[in-house]
Design a protein around this motif. Structure first.
Motif, PDB file in Angstrom:
ATOM      1  N   CYS A   1     -20.345  -2.865 -34.969  1.00  0.00           N
ATOM      2  CA  CYS A   1     -20.124  -1.457 -35.288  1.00  0.00           C
ATOM      3  C   CYS A   1     -21.465  -0.743 -35.371  1.00  0.00           C
ATOM      4  CB  CYS A   1     -19.367  -1.326 -36.608  1.00  0.00           C
ATOM      5  SG  CYS A   1     -19.085   0.370 -37.113  1.00  0.00           S
ATOM      6  N   THR A   2     -21.606   0.380 -34.645  1.00  0.00           N
ATOM      7  CA  THR A   2     -22.842   1.154 -34.689  1.00  0.00           C
ATOM      8  C   THR A   2     -22.852   2.172 -35.812  1.00  0.00           C
ATOM      9  OG1 THR A   2     -21.904   2.698 -33.067  1.00  0.00           O
ATOM     10  CG2 THR A   2     -23.229   0.884 -32.211  1.00  0.00           C
TER      11      THR A   2
ATOM     12  N   GLN B   1     -28.359   2.627 -34.319  1.00  0.00           N
ATOM     13  CA  GLN B   1     -28.667   1.664 -33.268  1.00  0.00           C
ATOM     14  C   GLN B   1     -27.604   0.579 -33.240  1.00  0.00           C
ATOM     15  OE1 GLN B   1     -30.902   1.413 -30.986  1.00  0.00           O
ATOM     16  NE2 GLN B   1     -32.113   3.195 -31.445  1.00  0.00           N
ATOM     17  N   PRO B   2     -27.199   0.132 -32.051  1.00  0.00           N
ATOM     18  CA  PRO B   2     -26.259  -0.984 -31.993  1.00  0.00           C
ATOM     19  C   PRO B   2     -26.853  -2.202 -32.678  1.00  0.00           C
ATOM     20  CG  PRO B   2     -26.493   0.050 -29.837  1.00  0.00           C
ATOM     21  CD  PRO B   2     -27.563   0.620 -30.729  1.00  0.00           C
ATOM     22  N   ILE B   3     -25.991  -2.958 -33.308  1.00  0.00           N
ATOM     23  CA  ILE B   3     -26.434  -4.160 -33.994  1.00  0.00           C
ATOM     24  C   ILE B   3     -26.782  -5.209 -32.951  1.00  0.00           C
ATOM     25  CG2 ILE B   3     -25.731  -5.959 -35.604  1.00  0.00           C
ATOM     26  CD1 ILE B   3     -23.859  -3.944 -36.864  1.00  0.00           C
TER      27      ILE B   3
ATOM     28  N   ILE C   1     -18.244   4.081 -31.183  1.00  0.00           N
ATOM     29  CA  ILE C   1     -18.416   3.653 -32.576  1.00  0.00           C
ATOM     30  C   ILE C   1     -18.791   2.187 -32.680  1.00  0.00           C
ATOM     31  CG2 ILE C   1     -16.927   5.433 -33.548  1.00  0.00           C
ATOM     32  CD1 ILE C   1     -15.269   2.229 -33.391  1.00  0.00           C
ATOM     33  N   GLY C   2     -18.853   1.490 -31.561  1.00  0.00           N
ATOM     34  CA  GLY C   2     -19.217   0.083 -31.620  1.00  0.00           C
ATOM     35  C   GLY C   2     -19.283  -0.528 -30.239  1.00  0.00           C
ATOM     36  N   ILE C   3     -19.560  -1.817 -30.215  1.00  0.00           N
ATOM     37  CA  ILE C   3     -19.686  -2.592 -28.979  1.00  0.00           C
ATOM     38  C   ILE C   3     -18.814  -3.830 -29.111  1.00  0.00           C
ATOM     39  CG2 ILE C   3     -21.260  -3.927 -27.527  1.00  0.00           C
ATOM     40  CD1 ILE C   3     -23.476  -2.035 -28.341  1.00  0.00           C
ATOM     41  N   LEU C   4     -18.041  -4.106 -28.069  1.00  0.00           N
ATOM     42  CA  LEU C   4     -17.204  -5.296 -28.018  1.00  0.00           C
ATOM     43  C   LEU C   4     -17.781  -6.249 -26.983  1.00  0.00           C
ATOM     44  CD1 LEU C   4     -14.577  -6.714 -28.932  1.00  0.00           C
ATOM     45  CD2 LEU C   4     -13.423  -5.573 -27.039  1.00  0.00           C
TER      46      LEU C   4
END
Length: 1005
Positions: free
Chosen positions: A727-728, A202-204, A594-597
């Motif tokens: 980072c997911t 899950q996304p942080i 792999i993540g969110i910006l």
């Protein structure tokens, strides 16, 4: 009714294992999906079978598509024993299920079924999702029935927009799993990863508090000392603002006590929202009984106006106006309904609101329902007609904020500026494809003159891109080229590929022998390096322009082509050093994020005036941020040098080795038209590499906006940003560091540097043309500045900067050499003695050399952790040599191409360039001379030197054979580190011998 189906086209297999004991296999494919099973026909005695059979699976529950897996098993059929043996399998997750328009044939490598089985080869599949009701799902039958009787081959249907939305929704849910998907190559061990629990990927989500109105903390920490490589005015400053989630201190958010909201990376801003919906039962005003109504919203000295409708007594506007709470100068809001007239607009009625009684809305509360308000006159008496309005206090997190007319984006009492050019927008750049045209040959060409020897070439054009093959002389009216021409095309494919065969009949004069029009929508797509089938195309006469349906002649010249859309490449539309996206074009090759910006564009300070208004300098600024295919544009804040944006945007990150670019521009559509026309002027930009950001930390900094002008480097202001990278999956991100930076097609079928530069230029032109047609437009100068389209042009300043960068890279080696020289000269006897002891220990125990080296590097990294950077890198004027550049070098850098300077100045610059090139030429010649001297050792060019070297080789062979190698190394090391009293100032004999060897310089003219 659910019509969603999964289409699987089994195309072919390649290089299968032989299983029948005679060096071959009788292969067939079994497909398993959602409890359904189908089987292809059996291809007897063929290690490269070709099926081209299509099957359609019913998707029982579309919401569960992201959890479904497609398995394709390849078996060898043994008729004698009525059994089957496995040749391998392919396992695909929902990330490989794309709409039919994006589907291409992809060769998936076969993996082992279990630990003890064997597998090799590839299986070509085309997998897509469709909800075309005319397509019937295949009917599974028992395996005893001939598989050819139930291999349903259907014409391919195009997936509509609903399918694409369904897929995107299901894939968004499917990101929680981590079942391995084939994108490039399988794991060698063939293991499958078990899907973890739903919370593992899950996304942080960072909790944020409700936006509060706090003064921003003015503490700014200079990240560089004054004696550093940065002047203090051009340095990066760390700030501690009060954001929606709380105050940022040292990269961490100090949470407030109120509940969190969505916008936690921007400062809270309060706005008054006024939604004007519609009106009815309005009185007639004209003699004819008609009415041309419009609404004027007044608050103090700010005024917003809707469009007017002609002859309409029940108009509907559905327009939203916002007024910044910081700029409100009145306690009464007036909504005035007027009638558009030639001489003077008549007031039909108005509605007044007391700002103290207006409700407050905080998302995720539902939108405020509009209500009917009876019109009044200026005295407060009721009049005929009603107006539907909704008025509330909210923040920039409100969903109506992006489409609203903003008071801080327009001058007071001035609504002449079109809201189209000042509102915030999100853009998506078009998906770009490489078009590969392989021109093979042409036959039966007809030239005008019979005795003329044709000098034939092929001219290929897509849009504004034109390429030609090399000319070939043809005596038999047949010509062969075998050349690849590369182009860039963007979806949707509106252009045609126009190919013409031309004959060079004179200098700069070509005569068309025939042409062919090929729609790009009919061109085959591929995602790997498989060979595309070639086709013959009949050439039309040059005088005809039948693009859609050319006439068929009994006899026609023809050309042999192999054309495909290469989806395995990443189309480079920006500089490779600042790439924000590295994914291939084909969607089925995309990996999960792999993540969110997250980016919060807070404000800009001390902006340099870009225009004049009312006798004073001012700017109308907006920001543009680019990452991947997503571009964002903030609203334009007019008539201020300290704008506050406070807008937050989010991107998915697929690779940490990418760069986010944020630029600030002055809106050229506002104000009087100057010398630059309506061009948007650049104010500055910031680049942030994602890999330099720590996970979960909030970077709140004020970045200097540095721009190089013909007069030198200039600070145009400061841009205040808040950035967070979440980072997911840490394991997936770590694995990316071991994988190729670009898709594998860049390595299997690499393009030349000349091709990449040309294609990049064409890609930038296509993206700029598409985005400039949006509303509001992102103009060409904005796209080119964000993509650094001129970074490849010659610049003396950049050349110096790159040279100094290269020298700084080798500074470590130079420092080690200087330290070793001091050791050899016994400057510090204790250090020299310790080096002798360490050297002898390592030679006596050589197995300790590599462990010692890596342990030393580990300790260096551990020591440097204390001094790790606490801020993202930014523009460095010392590194760019922008502070020491000569004015003439700057004038040369800003010169047009081709040049527009005077001949005398060009001659001076040319002589300077010749001087620099002469030095480089001397260095290259010296390096070549040393290499030629090495070659001369055994070439007998100098017979006496060769004899001496051969005698030395015999002696060296004898000594090396008789003396232990470790002892020889120790003696050599001690000789080099001998005491100065045993040294001579003259060069050693081996060096003198080497310098006397002949080089080929005496043979040069």
């Amino acid at each position: 009714m659910n019509n969603l189906k999964l289409g699987v086209e089994v195309v072919r297999a390649h290089n299968l294992l032989p299983k029948d004991g005679q060096g071959s296999s009788s292969a067939f494919v079994e497909l398993h999906f959602d409890g359904q099973k189908f089987r292809t026909t059996v291809k007897e005695k063929d290690l490269d079978p070709f099926w081209s059979e299509t099957f359609y699976f019913n998707v029982s529950n579309p919401d569960n598509l992201h959890n479904l897996i497609l398995e394709a098993h390849v078996y060898n059929s043994n008729k004698n024993t009525n059994s089957k043996s496995s040749l391998g399998k392919v396992r695909l997750t929902s990330t490989s299920f794309v709409p039919h328009s994006d589907a291409v044939v992809f060769n998936y490598p076969l993996e082992k079924v279990n630990m003890f089985s064997r597998a090799r080869g590839e299986l070509g599949l085309k997998v897509y999702v469709t909800n075309d009701p005319s397509i019937r799902s295949s009917v599974p039958l028992p395996e005893t029935v001939s598989s050819s009787s139930y291999s349903s081959v259907h014409p391919s249907g195009h997936a509509d927009q609903k399918v694409e939305e369904a897929i995107s929704g299901t894939l968004a849910k499917g990101k929680k799993g981590s079942i391995r998907t084939f994108f490039h190559l399988p794991n060698s061990n063939g293991q499958r990863h078990q899907p973890p629990s739903h919370g593992s990927k899950q996304p942080i989500i960072h909790g944020v508090d409700e936006m509060r109105s706090h003064p921003q903390a003015t503490q700014a920490v200079n990240m560089y000392a004054p004696s550093s490589s940065h002047p203090a005015d051009f340095s990066l400053k760390e700030t501690s603002p009060f954001l929606g989630g709380g105050q940022v201190i040292g990269g961490r958010v100090r949470r407030s006590e109120k509940p969190s909201g969505m916008y936690d990376l921007v400062e809270p801003m309060q706005f008054l929202f006024v939604r004007v919906v519609r009106a009815h039962d309005l009185p007639s005003k004209d003699v004819t009984g008609s009415l041309d109504p419009y609404v004027e919203v007044r608050l103090g000295n700010y005024k917003g106006v809707t469009k007017h409708f002609e002859k309409n007594q029940s108009p509907e506007w559905n327009t939203v106006f916002t007024f910044s709470k910081d700029r409100i100068q009145s306690s009464i809001l007036e909504v005035v309904l007027k009638n558009k007239d030639t001489l003077k607009d008549d007031v039909i009625g108005l509605v007044r609101f007391d700002l103290r009684e207006i409700p407050t809305r905080v998302p995720p509360d539902s939108p405020l329902a509009p209500e009917w308000y009876r019109l009044e006159d200026k005295k407060g008496e009721k009049k005929k007609g009603e107006l539907m309005l909704a008025v509330w206090m909210g923040t920039q997190a409100d969903e109506a904020f992006s489409e609203a007319w903003h008071s801080d984006a327009a001058s007071p009492v001035d609504s002449s500026v079109s809201s189209t050019h000042i509102r915030s927008k999100v853009y998506h750049s078009p998906r770009l494809w490489y078009v590969r045209v392989n021109v093979i040959e042409a036959q039966d060409l007809v030239v005008a003159e019979k005795n003329h020897i044709a000098n034939v070439h092929v001219r290929v054009q897509i849009g504004n891109q034109v390429l030609k093959t090399k000319p070939v002389q043809s005596h038999s009216m047949n010509a062969s080229w075998h050349e690849d021409l590369m182009f860039v095309a963007a979806e949707p494919f509106d252009d045609h590929l126009i190919l013409s065969v031309e004959d060079r009949v004179g200098p700069n004069k070509d005569e068309a022998l025939g042409r062919v029009y090929i729609p790009l929508t009919t061109v085959e797509r591929r995602a790997d390096d498989r060979i595309v089938h070639s086709r013959w195309f009949n050439l039309q006469k040059p005088s005809t322009n039948d693009i859609e349906e050319p006439k068929k002649d009994k006899f026609a010249s023809r050309v042999h082509l192999r054309i495909c859309l290469d989806g395995g490449y990443h189309v480079l539309d920006e500089s490779t050093h600042y790439s924000s996206d590295l994914r291939p074009t084909a969607k089925q090759l995309w990996k999960p994020p792999i993540g969110i910006l997250e980016l919060g564009i807070l404000s800009a300070d001390a902006i340099t005036p870009m225009k004049t208004a009312n006798g004073r300098g001012t700017s109308d600024t907006f920001c543009v941020a680019k990452y991947g295919q997503k571009w964002v544009r903030t609203r334009t804040i007019t008539d201020t040098l300290n704008p506050k944006y406070n807008e937050q945007y989010t991107w998915e990150v697929f690779d940490p080795a990418t760069v986010l670019t944020v630029g600030v521009f002055d809106n050229g559509h506002i104000g009087e038209r100057g010398s630059n026309g309506h061009r948007d002027l650049k104010i500055g930009k910031v680049r942030i590499r994602v890999s330099t950001l720590e996970t979960g930390r909030v970077y709140a900094h004020s970045y200097p906006l540095l721009v190089l002008h013909p007069s030198g480097v200039k600070k145009m202001g400061e841009l205040h940003l808040a950035i967070r990278f979440s980072c997911t999956s840490m394991s997936d991100m770590m694995c990316l560091y071991s994988k190729p930076l670009l898709p594998k097609m860049h390595y299997k079928m690499p393009l030349t540097m000349v091709q990449l530069d040309m294609l990049r230029h064409q890609a930038v032109n296509i993206v700029a043309a598409r985005l400039s047609r949006a509303e509001p437009p992102l103009r060409r100068e904005v796209v080119e500045y964000m993509n650094d389209s001129d970074s490849h042009l010659w610049s003396m300043r950049r050349s110096k900067a790159n040279f100094f960068r290269l020298m700084s890279v080798f500074n470590g080696l130079f420092a080690v050499g200087k330290w070793f020289k001091e050791v050899c000269l016994w400057k510090n006897p204790i250090t020299t003695g310790l080096v002798h002891v360490l050297f002898i220990m390592l030679i006596c125990f050589p197995e300790l050399i590599m462990p010692t080296l890596f342990l030393y590097m580990f300790l260096i990294g551990l020591w440097n952790y204390r001094y790790r950077p606490k801020y993202p890198p930014h523009m460095n004027i010392r590194l760019s040599c922008a502070d020491t550049v000569h004015p003439d070098e700057l004038d040369e850098e800003f010169d047009t191409f081709p040049t527009s300077r005077s001949p005398d100045l060009i001659r001076m610059r040319y002589d300077r360039l010749r001087t620099i090139a002469g030095r480089i030429q001397t260095v290259v010649g010296d390096v070549a001379s040393q290499g030629e001297r090495i070659q001369a050792l055994l070439s007998w060019r100098d017979p006496r030197a060769t004899v001496l070297f051969m005698v030395f080789c015999i002696l060296a062979a004898t000594v090396l054979y008789a003396v232990p190698f470790q002892l020889l190394i120790i003696m050599t090391g001690l000789y080099f580190m001998r005491h100065p009293r045993f040294r001579h100032k003259l060069p050693p004999a081996p060096l003198n011998f080497f310098r006397r060897l002949p080089a080929r310089t005496d043979s040069m003219l």
